[in-house]
Design an enzyme around this catalytic site. Sequence first.
Site, PDB file in Angstrom:
ATOM      1  CG  ASP A 227      -2.110   0.920   1.076  1.00 25.09           C
ATOM      2  OD1 ASP A 227      -3.232   0.405   0.945  1.00 25.09           O
ATOM      3  OD2 ASP A 227      -1.924   2.157   1.046  1.00 25.09           O
TER       4      ASP A 227
ATOM      5  CB  THR B 182     -16.717  -3.127  -6.527  1.00 25.91           C
ATOM      6  OG1 THR B 182     -16.754  -4.121  -5.504  1.00 25.91           O
ATOM      7  CG2 THR B 182     -18.082  -3.033  -7.196  1.00 25.91           C
TER       8      THR B 182
ATOM      9  CG  PHE C 262     -19.408 -11.889  -3.175  1.00 27.35           C
ATOM     10  CD1 PHE C 262     -20.084 -11.041  -4.042  1.00 27.35           C
ATOM     11  CD2 PHE C 262     -18.720 -12.968  -3.714  1.00 27.35           C
ATOM     12  CE1 PHE C 262     -20.088 -11.268  -5.415  1.00 27.35           C
ATOM     13  CE2 PHE C 262     -18.712 -13.211  -5.084  1.00 27.35           C
ATOM     14  CZ  PHE C 262     -19.399 -12.358  -5.933  1.00 27.35           C
TER      15      PHE C 262
ATOM     16  CG  ASN D 297     -22.825  -4.886  -3.280  1.00 26.93           C
ATOM     17  OD1 ASN D 297     -22.983  -5.909  -2.631  1.00 26.93           O
ATOM     18  ND2 ASN D 297     -21.737  -4.144  -3.187  1.00 26.93           N
TER      19      ASN D 297
ATOM     20  CG  LEU E 251     -36.994  -8.573   3.836  1.00 30.59           C
ATOM     21  CD1 LEU E 251     -38.217  -9.488   3.906  1.00 30.59           C
ATOM     22  CD2 LEU E 251     -37.253  -7.444   2.842  1.00 30.59           C
TER      23      LEU E 251
ATOM     24  N   GLY F 128     -26.046   2.489   4.175  1.00 32.31           N
ATOM     25  CA  GLY F 128     -24.963   3.439   3.941  1.00 32.31           C
ATOM     26  C   GLY F 128     -23.699   2.641   3.703  1.00 32.31           C
TER      27      GLY F 128
ATOM     28  CB  CYS G 166     -20.138  -1.512  -0.553  1.00 30.80           C
ATOM     29  SG  CYS G 166     -18.519  -1.840   0.156  1.00 30.80           S
TER      30      CYS G 166
ATOM     31  CE  LYS H 102     -17.331   1.956  -4.152  1.00 31.99           C
ATOM     32  NZ  LYS H 102     -17.172   0.813  -4.938  1.00 31.99           N
TER      33      LYS H 102
ATOM     34  NE  ARG I  73     -15.590   3.597   3.400  1.00 29.25           N
ATOM     35  CZ  ARG I  73     -15.166   2.563   2.682  1.00 29.25           C
ATOM     36  NH1 ARG I  73     -14.725   2.760   1.450  1.00 29.25           N
ATOM     37  NH2 ARG I  73     -15.194   1.344   3.168  1.00 29.25           N
TER      38      ARG I  73
HETATM   39  C1  UGA Z   1     -22.023  -4.992   1.345  1.00 30.66           C
HETATM   40  C2  UGA Z   1     -22.507  -6.380   0.907  1.00 30.66           C
HETATM   41  O1  UGA Z   1     -23.415  -6.907   1.887  1.00 30.66           O
HETATM   42  C3  UGA Z   1     -21.319  -7.340   0.755  1.00 30.66           C
HETATM   43  O2  UGA Z   1     -21.758  -8.604   0.283  1.00 30.66           O
HETATM   44  C4  UGA Z   1     -20.326  -6.729  -0.233  1.00 30.66           C
HETATM   45  O3  UGA Z   1     -19.179  -7.546  -0.392  1.00 30.66           O
HETATM   46  C5  UGA Z   1     -19.897  -5.367   0.282  1.00 30.66           C
HETATM   47  O4  UGA Z   1     -21.048  -4.520   0.422  1.00 30.66           O
HETATM   48  C6  UGA Z   1     -18.938  -4.762  -0.720  1.00 30.66           C
HETATM   49  O5  UGA Z   1     -19.366  -4.410  -1.817  1.00 30.66           O
HETATM   50  O6  UGA Z   1     -17.740  -4.727  -0.446  1.00 30.66           O
HETATM   51  P1  UGA Z   1     -21.290  -3.932   3.689  1.00 30.66           P
HETATM   52  O7  UGA Z   1     -21.220  -2.623   2.964  1.00 30.66           O
HETATM   53  O8  UGA Z   1     -20.185  -4.333   4.595  1.00 30.66           O
HETATM   54  O9  UGA Z   1     -21.447  -5.134   2.641  1.00 30.66           O
HETATM   55  O10 UGA Z   1     -22.594  -3.862   4.579  1.00 30.66           O
HETATM   56  P2  UGA Z   1     -24.016  -4.602   4.626  1.00 30.66           P
HETATM   57  O11 UGA Z   1     -24.011  -5.608   5.693  1.00 30.66           O
HETATM   58  O12 UGA Z   1     -24.441  -5.013   3.281  1.00 30.66           O
HETATM   59  O13 UGA Z   1     -24.930  -3.389   5.108  1.00 30.66           O
HETATM   60  C7  UGA Z   1     -25.090  -2.230   4.284  1.00 30.66           C
HETATM   61  C8  UGA Z   1     -26.038  -1.250   4.888  1.00 30.66           C
HETATM   62  O14 UGA Z   1     -27.364  -1.751   4.839  1.00 30.66           O
HETATM   63  C9  UGA Z   1     -25.789  -0.916   6.365  1.00 30.66           C
HETATM   64  O15 UGA Z   1     -25.894   0.489   6.512  1.00 30.66           O
HETATM   65  C10 UGA Z   1     -26.895  -1.642   7.102  1.00 30.66           C
HETATM   66  O16 UGA Z   1     -27.254  -0.993   8.290  1.00 30.66           O
HETATM   67  C11 UGA Z   1     -28.010  -1.586   6.079  1.00 30.66           C
HETATM   68  N1  UGA Z   1     -29.025  -2.651   6.234  1.00 30.66           N
HETATM   69  C12 UGA Z   1     -28.684  -3.950   6.109  1.00 30.66           C
HETATM   70  C13 UGA Z   1     -30.348  -2.299   6.467  1.00 30.66           C
HETATM   71  O17 UGA Z   1     -30.696  -1.118   6.562  1.00 30.66           O
HETATM   72  N2  UGA Z   1     -31.284  -3.306   6.595  1.00 30.66           N
HETATM   73  C14 UGA Z   1     -30.962  -4.612   6.477  1.00 30.66           C
HETATM   74  O18 UGA Z   1     -31.861  -5.458   6.589  1.00 30.66           O
HETATM   75  C15 UGA Z   1     -29.622  -4.950   6.239  1.00 30.66           C
END
Ligand code: UGA
Length: 435
Positions: free
Chosen positions: A30, A121, A147, A210, A252, A259, A262, A265, A332
């Site tokens: 890095d 990505t 993922f 995503n 759900l 937010g 990932c 954006k 973020r």
């Molecule tokens: C997400 C994807 O879930 C991963 O599979 C993917 O690899 C990753 O992006 C990426 O592109 O690198 P992540 O951003 O770590 O992972 O977070 P998530 O667990 O997906 O949650 C995203 C947002 O959705 C959070 O703000 C969470 O609070 C919200 N969320 C999640 C809800 O509002 N409701 C839900 O039922 C689930």
Amino acid sequence: MKVSVIGCGYLGAVHAAALASLGHEVIGMDLDEAKVDALASGNPPFYEPGLSELLLKGQDRGSLEFTTEVTRVASSILHFVCVGTPQKPGELAADVTYVNEAVESLLPYLTSTSVVVGKSTVPVGTAERLAGVISGTGASMVWNPEFLREGHAVEDTVHPNRLVYGVAEGEAGQEAATRLDEVYASMLAEDTPRIITDYATAELVKTAANSFLATKISFINAMAELCEASGADVTQLADAIGLDDRIGRKFLNAGLGFGGGCLPKDIRAFMARAGELGADQAVTFLKEIDSINMRRRVRMVDIARDALNGSFIGKKITVLGAAFKPNSDDVRDSPALAVARLIATQGGVVTVTDPQAIGNASTAFPELNYVTDTTEALTGADAVLLLTEWHEYRDLDPHVTAESVNGKVLVDGRNVLTPQLWRAAGWTYRALGRP
Ligand code: UGA
């Protein structure tokens, strides 16, 4: 196998440590010296459960090193590109500058036995273009999207639910896939499904996944809007529809919405790329997914203001949570901080607390007030807003919490508390999508 990992952020640092734990010899590269020093000392510059232990173990065994010197990747056979692709300022599209630079920096070290493995990505079409960039070296390109979820990154990396390889047509592509099979041997031995496909499909698998997750969250949040209009309860609605295993209960959870670095954006970059390809109509719905998501933040502010009789001015608001989700210190595009800032601009005196994210939050938004201790943060609050569902906030006792605050007003932005318990303790309990 000797491998290099270019870019040691959330994705690369975990990937490097995980591969070392699987027995490979890993060089993490890095350009950020502070990040490299932190990783080398076993203290990752971000919070990720289990990562510190893995870093220390790998370095103790001598199978994991971090460097700022790209020359150190020379003896590696596989090179994993794990750099970020943030949203371009002022545009929806993803900025692939770091990916381009990473691949170009590898060029002097690539030979006909090397494989460049893209994990970032990227907009569909990037892998094909980069395969052209490295073609003169004889090296192969594989696109192998990641993922992992923040907060579960180690587990998701070591035991992924699927492996996807986008490879070139013909023998070279097959050979590159075989090389990747060797690196992921332990995962394949666990019968992890593996899909070998072309570059474009592999790139789209990530963006489509995503987008689907974002759509699922916004779908239930749209239902929350209807529940608010009709007096129904979105959590019971989600439980009931989620019992149909074609729908499923995961992702759900209605509330403040998604937010992070990932989902927001990625859906925007997908719309931008689809537009470039002349297929924008196919993903126009993602604009609505984004809008529903953003509306939840405004609605949260409206409910909180309403619970305080129409004005935030001079009121003390305690915000529980700054990270975009629990078990992460990533702020973020954090919905919690977006709400905190909106309330501050409307005259509220906002105090934010979080078990891990205060450092990042105060760097990003120094204008807000931050307090580490939950009880101290709650002291004198006229309203409490639960915006990131850390365990310690889910477990709050309404009677004990009442002793700290000035006004017993609670808005549950993540639908994780039991309304009856809080109301029975004399609280005004409000939530998104629940009566
Ligand atoms: C997400 C994807 O879930 C991963 O599979 C993917 O690899 C990753 O992006 C990426 O592109 O690198 P992540 O951003 O770590 O992972 O977070 P998530 O667990 O997906 O949650 C995203 C947002 O959705 C959070 O703000 C969470 O609070 C919200 N969320 C999640 C809800 O509002 N409701 C839900 O039922 C689930």
